[in-house]
Every structure is written in structure tokens, then in C-alpha cells.
Design an enzyme around this catalytic site. Structure first.
Site, PDB file in Angstrom:
ATOM      1  N   ARG A  14     -11.361  14.345   5.012  1.00 42.94           N
ATOM      2  CA  ARG A  14     -11.862  13.331   4.095  1.00 42.94           C
ATOM      3  C   ARG A  14     -13.240  12.793   4.459  1.00 42.94           C
ATOM      4  O   ARG A  14     -14.047  12.506   3.587  1.00 42.94           O
ATOM      5  CB  ARG A  14     -10.862  12.171   4.023  1.00 42.94           C
ATOM      6  CG  ARG A  14      -9.587  12.533   3.316  1.00 42.94           C
ATOM      7  CD  ARG A  14      -8.599  11.401   3.330  1.00 42.94           C
ATOM      8  NE  ARG A  14      -7.389  11.758   2.598  1.00 42.94           N
ATOM      9  CZ  ARG A  14      -6.321  10.982   2.511  1.00 42.94           C
ATOM     10  NH1 ARG A  14      -6.313   9.817   3.121  1.00 42.94           N
ATOM     11  NH2 ARG A  14      -5.265  11.384   1.833  1.00 42.94           N
TER      12      ARG A  14
ATOM     13  N   HIS B   1     -11.735   7.231   0.942  1.00 36.28           N
ATOM     14  CA  HIS B   1     -11.139   8.360   0.222  1.00 36.28           C
ATOM     15  C   HIS B   1     -12.205   8.949  -0.694  1.00 36.28           C
ATOM     16  O   HIS B   1     -12.893   8.223  -1.407  1.00 36.28           O
ATOM     17  CB  HIS B   1      -9.927   7.905  -0.596  1.00 36.28           C
ATOM     18  CG  HIS B   1      -9.051   9.039  -1.007  1.00 36.28           C
ATOM     19  ND1 HIS B   1      -9.413   9.934  -1.981  1.00 36.28           N
ATOM     20  CD2 HIS B   1      -7.830   9.441  -0.563  1.00 36.28           C
ATOM     21  CE1 HIS B   1      -8.463  10.837  -2.115  1.00 36.28           C
ATOM     22  NE2 HIS B   1      -7.482  10.555  -1.273  1.00 36.28           N
TER      23      HIS B   1
ATOM     24  N   ARG C  81      -8.216   9.807  10.005  1.00 37.15           N
ATOM     25  CA  ARG C  81      -6.818  10.154   9.738  1.00 37.15           C
ATOM     26  C   ARG C  81      -6.706  11.448   8.945  1.00 37.15           C
ATOM     27  O   ARG C  81      -7.350  11.615   7.920  1.00 37.15           O
ATOM     28  CB  ARG C  81      -6.130   9.022   8.971  1.00 37.15           C
ATOM     29  CG  ARG C  81      -4.701   9.367   8.558  1.00 37.15           C
ATOM     30  CD  ARG C  81      -4.014   8.193   7.919  1.00 37.15           C
ATOM     31  NE  ARG C  81      -4.562   7.830   6.615  1.00 37.15           N
ATOM     32  CZ  ARG C  81      -4.210   8.400   5.467  1.00 37.15           C
ATOM     33  NH1 ARG C  81      -3.338   9.397   5.455  1.00 37.15           N
ATOM     34  NH2 ARG C  81      -4.726   7.977   4.336  1.00 37.15           N
TER      35      ARG C  81
ATOM     36  N   GLY D  12       1.916  12.548  -0.310  1.00 34.22           N
ATOM     37  CA  GLY D  12       3.173  12.859   0.336  1.00 34.22           C
ATOM     38  C   GLY D  12       3.166  12.521   1.811  1.00 34.22           C
ATOM     39  O   GLY D  12       2.394  11.682   2.272  1.00 34.22           O
TER      40      GLY D  12
ATOM     41  N   GLU E  59      -3.029  19.849   1.918  1.00 33.28           N
ATOM     42  CA  GLU E  59      -4.129  18.921   1.679  1.00 33.28           C
ATOM     43  C   GLU E  59      -5.262  19.190   2.662  1.00 33.28           C
ATOM     44  O   GLU E  59      -5.110  19.982   3.608  1.00 33.28           O
ATOM     45  CB  GLU E  59      -3.631  17.472   1.805  1.00 33.28           C
ATOM     46  CG  GLU E  59      -2.615  17.114   0.737  1.00 33.28           C
ATOM     47  CD  GLU E  59      -2.099  15.690   0.836  1.00 33.28           C
ATOM     48  OE1 GLU E  59      -1.500  15.221  -0.150  1.00 33.28           O
ATOM     49  OE2 GLU E  59      -2.300  15.039   1.884  1.00 33.28           O
TER      50      GLU E  59
ATOM     51  N   ALA F 214       0.822  -1.204   0.000  1.00 35.32           N
ATOM     52  CA  ALA F 214       0.000   0.000   0.000  1.00 35.32           C
ATOM     53  C   ALA F 214       0.860   1.260   0.000  1.00 35.32           C
ATOM     54  O   ALA F 214       0.496   2.275  -0.608  1.00 35.32           O
ATOM     55  CB  ALA F 214      -0.933  -0.004   1.213  1.00 35.32           C
TER      56      ALA F 214
ATOM     57  N   HIS G 253     -10.359   3.240   1.893  1.00 38.19           N
ATOM     58  CA  HIS G 253      -8.978   3.678   1.677  1.00 38.19           C
ATOM     59  C   HIS G 253      -8.028   3.360   2.826  1.00 38.19           C
ATOM     60  O   HIS G 253      -6.882   2.977   2.600  1.00 38.19           O
ATOM     61  CB  HIS G 253      -8.978   5.190   1.424  1.00 38.19           C
ATOM     62  CG  HIS G 253      -7.633   5.775   1.164  1.00 38.19           C
ATOM     63  ND1 HIS G 253      -6.839   5.379   0.102  1.00 38.19           N
ATOM     64  CD2 HIS G 253      -6.931   6.739   1.824  1.00 38.19           C
ATOM     65  CE1 HIS G 253      -5.709   6.069   0.113  1.00 38.19           C
ATOM     66  NE2 HIS G 253      -5.735   6.892   1.152  1.00 38.19           N
TER      67      HIS G 253
END
Length: 533
Positions: A286, A240, A382, A48, A112, A41, A347
Site C-alpha cells: 500500500r 489506503h 501493515r 478479509g 491482495e 472500524a 487508513h
């Protein structure tokens, strides 16, 4: 029987970085890879690695962003531990030779969703592959590391399973290695080790649609649970928001960084919708973005939404997202001129095997690092690009703890050379392999339908009932027939699915990645869901 100082199960960033660190101690290491060394994975990670590398950023800001994204269910000590070690983790990768993208002023940092600053260091839009390419080469050349490709662990060998614990407390339960199955030879190896590290990744393959590789079947989590470890927060499965929606797309992930660099989510008619769901719009965490997309798709009966970065121009897109551009172009989508059709997909597994800040589990001499773990960093969701950071920090923590033990002879575990070989004398070859493939398909479909982005108690109970039926069939298969690769993966997937559903049923609120229509509110104080065999 094979004997090693350290047995590392899993060959992604967590496993390989631990192996390289421990190899410097002149330890004999076994590295177990389910497929080739390159298949993991970590190699699929695009965006990044998050770390505080710029003077305009701060440790406190990164910690705050992580806690907010995690719906305040994070362990603050673990979060601080990871963030404070972030810069050193990046420096270690730079020392290994990872060619992070640079600008005239230094390394290029992107932003992000959920981050309040630019702190994502990257290698264009293929960071994971670039990191793994460097480590793969180093691992293959290291004489202290023996690589077992196309092998999968069956179960851990512990003192409890050997019948050596009789006080019922399980406080002295120790790990002595594992039974490992070779996909190519069909033989099962007994591998004894002083220390064992689980770095097996997550469980994305439990769902019908996932960005995870085919190897992500929850093996380490299932094995640790069977060995007596606590498993926590398995209900928090991150979906995701943006997976390429195309019949030839191959569940290709469209990086979070596309939105971080100005990509806009739109309906088929070109209308933006994220501002209606959250003030942070496309840069919301997310879980919020995934639920917003799910809501719009169901409300309007549309198969996907669209992510548009075309306004940034062809030069910018090719420079920042060369791999995404090339992949989309290969299926007929020119993202410099047209939007990308996207849907959410499973994800990341935010829960897992409970560990401390030394990466130690409840079983002596057994460590865990990476996505298989529950360190407390992620909480209920996360934060983008914290995953690879966690891999490096906790693999180093495990390596440091083992190295510390080497300094005191009394702390070095005994290497057991009296372990029993795998016994297949009372089993036969499977008569109907089709049972396994049917059960696999059924599991993935009902987990997607019943334990997905939005849940209800009724759906969870339906899933639990189906899991119980599947478990009975699989247990019978495992008892009477010789093990094979597909059976082992299915056994672990069903175990992991059960842990996800049981955890979800325990949580009587909506928090982070777990959203229940029956309990839509968030409790004043969050609690962890912990399951132990």
C-alpha cells in the site's frame, strides 16, 4: 462508582472478542462503546483476514510477506506469533458462525497487494460487517457483559495519578479502571476494574481525508501515553491508495481485493502507471501504491486517478464485490462499465501502545489489542488484511493472560472501591463551543498538508508549532470548563498528532510509510521510535 472484573474500552473486533472469551470465565465485564455497539472500524473492513489456510501456502511465506511489507522493522517473534495463530483465529470465527464465502472446493481465498499467495478469507466484500454482526448479537445476549453505548473514556486511573508511587521508578504503576463520560447524560462515571483492556482503534480522524470512522480519534493511545506507557512508531500512518473520489462518496473505501482480482490503476486518458513505479504494479504494498498515486496526481495536476475492474465483467463484479458495486452505483458509477475515481486517504495507524506477546503494556493490569497497539507485527507498513488477524490473536492473548491470573489467588489484582469520584465543582459550562470546532478543522487540515504521504522537516516543524498552540488552548478549555464529547476527542487527537509528528522528526530516513524528502534513503538497520511521557 461502578465495579467490574474487566473494563474493555472499545467495541470493535478486538474488544468484543476479548469480552466473549472472558465472559466464559464468569467475569463481570464492562464494554465501553463511543457510539452504538455496531459503530467501529472493524465493521468497515472489506477485504478479509489473512491466514495460512491452503496447502500451497506456508507460515514462512506469510511471515516473509509481512516482513517485506513492514520494511523489515517488524518484530519477528510477534510476527511469527500472529501468523502461527492465524488458522486457529479463523477457526474461532467460524465457530462463532461467521459465513465466510465458499467455493465448491472449500472457502474462497483471494489475494491482495504484498501477498505472494491467495490467503485472504472473506465474506464477499464486507468481511468486517459480517464478523461484527455475528459478534454484536452474541455480546448483546451475554449476561456477563454490560454494554455502555455512547460513552467515552476520559482517562485511566493509575497508582501514579493517585499519588501512590513515590520512588520515581514507575515500575509499580498499576491501572485500577477509568473515568468514563456519558454523551447522553453528560455525567462522568468512575469505573473500577481489576483489569483494563484498551481496544479503542486508531487515529485516522487526525487527518482531513480518512477511511476511518468518526470514532477513530486516538483515544486509547493518548490515554495510555498520559498513563505512562511507551508509544512506538507513530510516524507510520498507512494511507489506503484507493478511497472513492466523489462528493457523495462519503470516504468510501475501495477494497485492496479489487486490485487483487485484476483491477488496474489508470490515468484519466486510460494509461496504466503502476508498472513505472514498481515491478509488482497494482499488487505492490500500500505505501508504494499510495505514493505512486500521490506522485501522478501532483505531477499532472489531476484530482484523482482511476481504478478499472470493468474488464472482469458484470457477473464477476457483482459476485465478488456486491457492496462496492452497489455503493458506486448509488452515486452514479457503474463499475462494470466504467472506472472508479480514487484517491489515497488516511487508513491505519501502524504504531501505538507498546505491548508484549501477552498484550500487556508498561502499566500493570492494563492490556491493549487491535489498532491502538504496537505489537511489532506491522513494522513500518501493515500488510493488507493482517489487521483483523492481529485483533483476534492479541485479544485472545489478553484473555488468556487474565484467565491464567485467575488460577492463582495471589495474582488477582485488588478491586479498588476507594477511587475518587469525578470532580466538576470548580468548572463551568463552556462559553464558546465554536473554539473546539475551529481547532478540530485546523488540526485535520494542517496534518493533511504537513504530515501526509510525503513529508519534509520544515513541514513537520510547522505542524509541531501549530500543535503546541492548539494544545495550550485545549488544556485551558479542559481545565476551566466541563468536559464534553467533542472536547475529549479533540484533546486526544492533539495528543496523538503530537506523537505522530515527534516520531516523524526522530526518523532520519525514509522507511515504509514514512517518506521524507530530506532523508530519502533507507538506513542499513532500522530502529524503532519510542516516546514515553
Amino acid at each position: 462508582m461502578l465495579t467490574f472484573d474487566v473494563l474493555i474500552i472499545g467495541s470493535g473486533l478486538a474488544g468484543q472478542s476479548a469480552a466473549l472469551r472472558l465472559a466464559k470465565q464468569n467475569l463481570k465485564i464492562a464494554l465501553i462503546c463511543k457510539k452504538s455497539l455496531e459503530t467501529c472500524a472493524s465493521a468497515k473492513a472489506q477485504g478479509g483476514i489473512a491466514a495460512v489456510l491452503d496447502d500451497s501456502d506456508s507460515i514462512e511465506s506469510h511471515i516473509k510477506d509481512t516482513l517485506i511489507a513492514g520494511a523489515m522493522l517488524n518484530d519477528e517473534k510477534a510476527t511469527r506469533f500472529v501468523v502461527e495463530n492465524g488458522k486457529r483465529a479463523i477457526e474461532w470465527l467460524i465457530d462463532q458462525g461467521v459465513p465466510f464465502t465458499k467455493t465448491n472446493d472449500g472457502y474462497h481465498l483471494t489475494r491482495e497487494g504484498g501477498h505472494s499467495a491467495r490467503r485472504i478469507i472473506h465474506v464477499a466484500d464486507a468481511t468486517g460487517k459480517a464478523v461484527q454482526d455475528i459478534l454484536n448479537a452474541k455480546v448483546r445476549l451475554n449476561k456477563n457483559i454490560e454494554i455502555f453505548e455512547y460513552h467515552t473514556a476520559i482517562d485511566l486511573i493509575t497508582s501514579e495519578k493517585l499519588g501512590e508511587i513515590d520512588d520515581g521508578t514507575k515500575l509499580d504503576n498499576s491501572c485500577f479502571g477509568a473515568y468514563v463520560f456519558s454523551e447522553r447524560s453528560g455525567k462522568t462515571l468512575t469505573i473500577a476494574a481489576r483489569w483494563t483492556i484498551l481496544a479503542t482503534g486508531g487515529s485516522g480522524q487526525v487527518y482531513l481525508y480518512t477511511t476511518s470512522p468518526e470514532t477513530s480519534t486516538g483515544d486509547g493511545i493518548a490515554m495510555a501515553y498520559r498513563a505512562g506507557c511507551r508509544i512506538a512508531n507513530m510516524e507510520f500512518i498507512q494511507f489506503h491508495p484507493t478511497c472513492l473520489y466523489h462528493p457523495q462518496g462519503g470516504s468510501f473505501l475501495i477494497s485492496e481485493a479489487v486490485r487483487g482480482e485484476g483491477g488496474l490503476l489508470k490515468l484519466p486518458d486510460g494509461t496504466r502507471f503502476m508498472p513505472n513505479h514498481d515491478e509488482r504494479a497494482e499488487l505492490a504494498p500500500r505505501d508504494i501504491v499510495a505514493r505512486a498515486i500521490d506522485f501522478e496526481m501532483k505531477k499532472r495536476g489531476i484530482p484523482c486517478v482511476y481504478l478499472d475492474i470493468s474488464h472482469k465483467g458484470e457477473k464477476f463484479i457483482k459476485e465478488h464485490f456486491p457492496n462496492i458495486y452497489a455503493h458506486c452505483l448509488s452515486v452514479g458509477i457503474d463499475i462494470s462499465k466504467q472506472p472508479i475515481p480514487v484517491v489515497p486517504a488516511a487508513h491505519y495507524t501502524c504504531g501505538g501502545v507498546v505491548s508484549d506477546l501477552n498484550a500487556r503494556t508498561d502499566v500493570k493490569n492494563l492490556y491493549v489489542a487491535g489498532e491502538a497497539s504496537c505489537t511489532g507485527l506491522h513494522g513500518a507498513n501493515r500488510l493488507a488484511s493482517n489487521s483483523l488477524l492481529e485483533c483476534i490473536v492479541f485479544s485472545e492473548a489478553a484473555a488468556n493472560d487474565i484467565t491464567k491470573n485467575l488460577q492463582n489467588a495471589s495474582e488477582i489484582p485488588v478491586l479498588r472501591t476507594d477511587l475518587s469520584e469525578w470532580d466538576e465543582s470548580r468548572v463551568t459550562d463552556a462559553d464558546e463551543e465554536v473554539v473546539i470546532s475551529h481547532n478540530w478543522d485546523e488540526l485535520k487540515r494542517f496534518m493533511w498538508d504537513y504530515v501526509g504521504i510525503v513529508r519534509t522537516t520544515k513541514r513537520l516543524l510547522r505542524a509541531k508549532h501549530r500543535i503546541n498552540l492548539l494544545r495550550d488552548e485545549i488544556d485551558e478549555f479542559y481545565k476551566y470548563f466541563k468536559v464534553n464529547f467533542n472536547l475529549l476527542e479533540l484533546r486526544n487527537l492533539v495528543e496523538t498528532a503530537d506523537l505522530i509528528v515527534r516520531s516523524a522528526l526522530q526518523r532520519k530516513e525514509s522507511r515504509g510509510l514514512h517518506f521524507s524528502k530530506d532523508f530519502p534513503n533507507t538506513n542499513a538497520k532500522g530502529k524503532h521510535t519510542v516516546i514515553r511521557k
